[in-house]
Design an enzyme around this catalytic site. Sequence first.
Site, mmCIF file in Angstrom:
data_model
loop_
_atom_site.group_PDB
_atom_site.id
_atom_site.type_symbol
_atom_site.label_atom_id
_atom_site.label_comp_id
_atom_site.label_asym_id
_atom_site.label_seq_id
_atom_site.Cartn_x
_atom_site.Cartn_y
_atom_site.Cartn_z
ATOM 1 N N ASP A 103 0.860 -1.174 0.000
ATOM 2 C CA ASP A 103 0.000 0.000 0.000
ATOM 3 C C ASP A 103 0.905 1.235 0.000
ATOM 4 O O ASP A 103 1.373 1.653 -1.055
ATOM 5 C CB ASP A 103 -0.873 -0.119 1.266
ATOM 6 C CG ASP A 103 -1.941 0.928 1.384
ATOM 7 O OD1 ASP A 103 -2.288 1.542 0.376
ATOM 8 O OD2 ASP A 103 -2.449 1.141 2.506
ATOM 9 N N ASP A 113 -7.401 -8.172 6.482
ATOM 10 C CA ASP A 113 -8.369 -7.904 7.550
ATOM 11 C C ASP A 113 -8.765 -6.444 7.628
ATOM 12 O O ASP A 113 -8.098 -5.563 7.078
ATOM 13 C CB ASP A 113 -7.757 -8.273 8.904
ATOM 14 C CG ASP A 113 -6.701 -7.254 9.340
ATOM 15 O OD1 ASP A 113 -5.770 -7.003 8.556
ATOM 16 O OD2 ASP A 113 -6.840 -6.690 10.435
ATOM 17 N N ARG A 122 -10.593 -12.009 7.570
ATOM 18 C CA ARG A 122 -9.435 -12.691 6.973
ATOM 19 C C ARG A 122 -9.833 -14.008 6.307
ATOM 20 O O ARG A 122 -9.181 -14.463 5.382
ATOM 21 C CB ARG A 122 -8.388 -13.009 8.055
ATOM 22 C CG ARG A 122 -7.662 -11.812 8.601
ATOM 23 C CD ARG A 122 -6.445 -12.269 9.389
ATOM 24 N NE ARG A 122 -5.941 -11.252 10.298
ATOM 25 C CZ ARG A 122 -5.075 -10.284 9.965
ATOM 26 N NH1 ARG A 122 -4.625 -10.190 8.748
ATOM 27 N NH2 ARG A 122 -4.668 -9.413 10.866
HETATM 28 P P1 IMP Z 1 1.964 -0.508 3.722
HETATM 29 O O1 IMP Z 1 3.036 -0.481 4.768
HETATM 30 O O2 IMP Z 1 1.145 0.751 3.736
HETATM 31 O O3 IMP Z 1 2.470 -0.859 2.339
HETATM 32 O O4 IMP Z 1 0.912 -1.591 4.136
HETATM 33 C C1 IMP Z 1 1.193 -2.883 4.174
HETATM 34 C C2 IMP Z 1 0.275 -3.623 5.102
HETATM 35 O O5 IMP Z 1 -0.923 -2.917 5.394
HETATM 36 C C3 IMP Z 1 -0.153 -4.897 4.435
HETATM 37 O O6 IMP Z 1 0.712 -5.940 4.791
HETATM 38 C C4 IMP Z 1 -1.542 -5.123 4.967
HETATM 39 O O7 IMP Z 1 -1.502 -5.895 6.146
HETATM 40 C C5 IMP Z 1 -2.043 -3.749 5.314
HETATM 41 N N1 IMP Z 1 -2.956 -3.257 4.259
HETATM 42 C C6 IMP Z 1 -2.704 -2.369 3.282
HETATM 43 N N2 IMP Z 1 -3.776 -2.167 2.498
HETATM 44 C C7 IMP Z 1 -4.730 -2.969 2.984
HETATM 45 C C8 IMP Z 1 -6.092 -3.237 2.577
HETATM 46 O O8 IMP Z 1 -6.648 -2.701 1.614
HETATM 47 N N3 IMP Z 1 -6.751 -4.158 3.341
HETATM 48 C C9 IMP Z 1 -6.189 -4.789 4.413
HETATM 49 N N4 IMP Z 1 -4.942 -4.569 4.809
HETATM 50 C C10 IMP Z 1 -4.211 -3.671 4.105
HETATM 51 MG MG MG Z 2 -3.401 -5.856 8.275
#
Ligand code: IMP
Ligand code: MG
Length: 177
Positions: free
Chosen positions: A103, A159, A165
């Site tokens: 994300d 989740d 999940r």
């Molecule tokens: P980042 O650090 O923002 O790239 O986010 C990574 C983590 O956030 C992922 O491993 C997910 O656990 C969680 N995450 C990001 N987007 C989503 C989503 O749309 N649904 C659920 N979990 C998300």
């Molecule tokens: Mg998560």
Amino acid sequence: MESKKVCVPLLSREQIAAAVGRLAAELNRDYRRKHPLVIGILKGCYVFMADLTRQLEMPVEIDFARLSSYGPGTETSGKVRLISSPRIDIRGRDVIVLEDIIDTGLTVKCFLKYLQRRQPASVKVCALADKPARRRVAVNIDYLGFIVPDRFLVGYGLDCDEKYRNLPDICALEDSV
Ligand code: IMP
Ligand code: MG
């Protein structure tokens, strides 16, 4: 008052299975004569990891890391912490990092930094989904299942506040009108 949420189907279990099969084929080709260490980022990776690794044909070792950035709800806190590190020695290993969804990129970036300090032979990132609209730091994804829209997704390991999940399909969580 908290609004009611509804699950809108986005990726079916059949579409997910096809993508996981394709990723496994790519890994089987690229790691054919290797002995990779597959590290899943908990908890979101657990379903993806089980399905993917059972299709890998080379000898593999499995480990886990747990990082956390999310507070409650659907917005990242922006701060990433390593809560639990892998137990298997990474030095000299071909590491494949498995992530459910990328994300902002902060989680993977933090974990890659942790790995690089421990001198692996190679590190590749394999993610089921990429949400590029929200990226805050650049991340190279070597193996990718889907590019997804900027919606909050649940199911297949993903989740919202620890719920959903276990859904077999991936859905967008939307406010009901
Ligand atoms: P980042 O650090 O923002 O790239 O986010 C990574 C983590 O956030 C992922 O491993 C997910 O656990 C969680 N995450 C990001 N987007 C989503 C989503 O749309 N649904 C659920 N979990 C998300
Ligand atoms: Mg998560």
